[in-house]
Motif scaffolding. Sequence first.
Motif, PDB file in Angstrom:
ATOM      1  N   THR A  55      13.814  -4.099   4.454  1.00  0.00           N
ATOM      2  CA  THR A  55      12.833  -3.485   5.344  1.00  0.00           C
ATOM      3  C   THR A  55      11.459  -4.114   5.184  1.00  0.00           C
ATOM      4  O   THR A  55      10.740  -4.310   6.167  1.00  0.00           O
ATOM      5  N   ALA A  56      11.093  -4.460   3.966  1.00  0.00           N
ATOM      6  CA  ALA A  56       9.793  -5.116   3.759  1.00  0.00           C
ATOM      7  C   ALA A  56       9.776  -6.477   4.428  1.00  0.00           C
ATOM      8  O   ALA A  56       8.818  -6.823   5.147  1.00  0.00           O
TER       9      ALA A  56
ATOM     10  N   ALA B 128       0.843  -1.193   0.000  1.00  0.00           N
ATOM     11  CA  ALA B 128       0.000   0.000   0.000  1.00  0.00           C
ATOM     12  C   ALA B 128       0.879   1.244   0.000  1.00  0.00           C
ATOM     13  O   ALA B 128       2.069   1.193   0.328  1.00  0.00           O
ATOM     14  N   ILE B 129       0.280   2.351  -0.389  1.00  0.00           N
ATOM     15  CA  ILE B 129       0.915   3.646  -0.172  1.00  0.00           C
ATOM     16  C   ILE B 129       0.078   4.394   0.857  1.00  0.00           C
ATOM     17  O   ILE B 129      -1.152   4.328   0.853  1.00  0.00           O
TER      18      ILE B 129
ATOM     19  N   VAL C 114       7.815  -7.963  -1.695  1.00  0.00           N
ATOM     20  CA  VAL C 114       6.561  -8.502  -1.168  1.00  0.00           C
ATOM     21  C   VAL C 114       6.129  -9.729  -1.967  1.00  0.00           C
ATOM     22  O   VAL C 114       5.742 -10.764  -1.401  1.00  0.00           O
ATOM     23  N   ASP C 115       6.181  -9.625  -3.291  1.00  0.00           N
ATOM     24  CA  ASP C 115       5.816 -10.763  -4.131  1.00  0.00           C
ATOM     25  C   ASP C 115       6.720 -11.963  -3.843  1.00  0.00           C
ATOM     26  O   ASP C 115       6.256 -13.111  -3.781  1.00  0.00           O
ATOM     27  N   GLU C 116       8.003 -11.698  -3.668  1.00  0.00           N
ATOM     28  CA  GLU C 116       8.965 -12.760  -3.367  1.00  0.00           C
ATOM     29  C   GLU C 116       8.612 -13.452  -2.050  1.00  0.00           C
ATOM     30  O   GLU C 116       8.625 -14.685  -1.958  1.00  0.00           O
ATOM     31  N   TRP C 117       8.283 -12.655  -1.045  1.00  0.00           N
ATOM     32  CA  TRP C 117       7.954 -13.213   0.277  1.00  0.00           C
ATOM     33  C   TRP C 117       6.762 -14.163   0.191  1.00  0.00           C
ATOM     34  O   TRP C 117       6.827 -15.295   0.682  1.00  0.00           O
TER      35      TRP C 117
ATOM     36  N   ALA D 258       0.912  -7.059   5.152  1.00  0.00           N
ATOM     37  CA  ALA D 258       1.264  -6.168   4.046  1.00  0.00           C
ATOM     38  C   ALA D 258       2.144  -5.067   4.607  1.00  0.00           C
ATOM     39  O   ALA D 258       2.261  -4.897   5.826  1.00  0.00           O
ATOM     40  N   VAL D 259       2.755  -4.304   3.715  1.00  0.00           N
ATOM     41  CA  VAL D 259       3.533  -3.139   4.124  1.00  0.00           C
ATOM     42  C   VAL D 259       3.030  -1.923   3.356  1.00  0.00           C
ATOM     43  O   VAL D 259       2.397  -2.048   2.302  1.00  0.00           O
TER      44      VAL D 259
END
Length: 259
Positions: A208-209, A7-8, A239-242, A219-220
């Motif tokens: 950091t994510a 998200a932003i 994020v996708d990798e995680w 989510a971050v």
Amino acid sequence: MFEPRLAIASLSGESDAEWATQVAPHIGCAFLGGIALDSATRDAAREMVDRDRTEFLPDDPIDFIDEQLAALDDADMRAGFNVRSATLEPIAKAAETCANHDALLEINAHCRQEEMCAVGAGQSLLCDGDRLCEQVTTAAGAGADVSVKIRTEVEGVDLPSLARRLADTGADALHVDAMDSEPVVREVAEAAPDAFLVANNGVRDRATAHEYLEYGADAVSVGRPSDNPTVLRRVREAVDEWFAATGGAESRSEVSPDA
């Protein structure tokens, strides 16, 4: 809640539909706002503008929310709107508007500006859990999915206990600004396992994510560099990798803490 799990975060007076649209390919959610809803918070926002803060001060805040969300109705992301209010009635109206656009209504218990806290909004709500829970109940009762923006390092506030209360009251998501106390994210995750947890502060890259996701965030979110596609691309990849590595888990309860 939203996909991808990036998200932003709202930046007062800057985060509008145009801001969100410019980086839409990288994100799953954009929190617009924040916006002052009632007379007390609008007066506070005007005082903040007088000392060179940037604020949204449209003639009608509810119409502004509706117009901004309508501009994102066809965007490939979920929208949210961060609101500040000292009273309940405008929260209900804002929540109804958000529900009409399948957007999140985000209650701001985060803003630490003196003017906003003095009228009983923003961070002051963290110290008055009953009032904050009333705002959550009001927004949820109006049909919106509810997020609450909260922050760590507020003296006298047991954030995990408050998070549990908020989730029990009807908060669907908790948006946690970790400040310099990142491990508190784990405590909030454990205290409110049914709430979708978005972690914020200093998210810039893979390290950091992944730190926040290891603590249990679902989510971050990215704040100040939210208009920087390079940063968002890096974080989106992380994020996708995680979630690819953890089997695309639907919730943190399915993610191994040692992944």
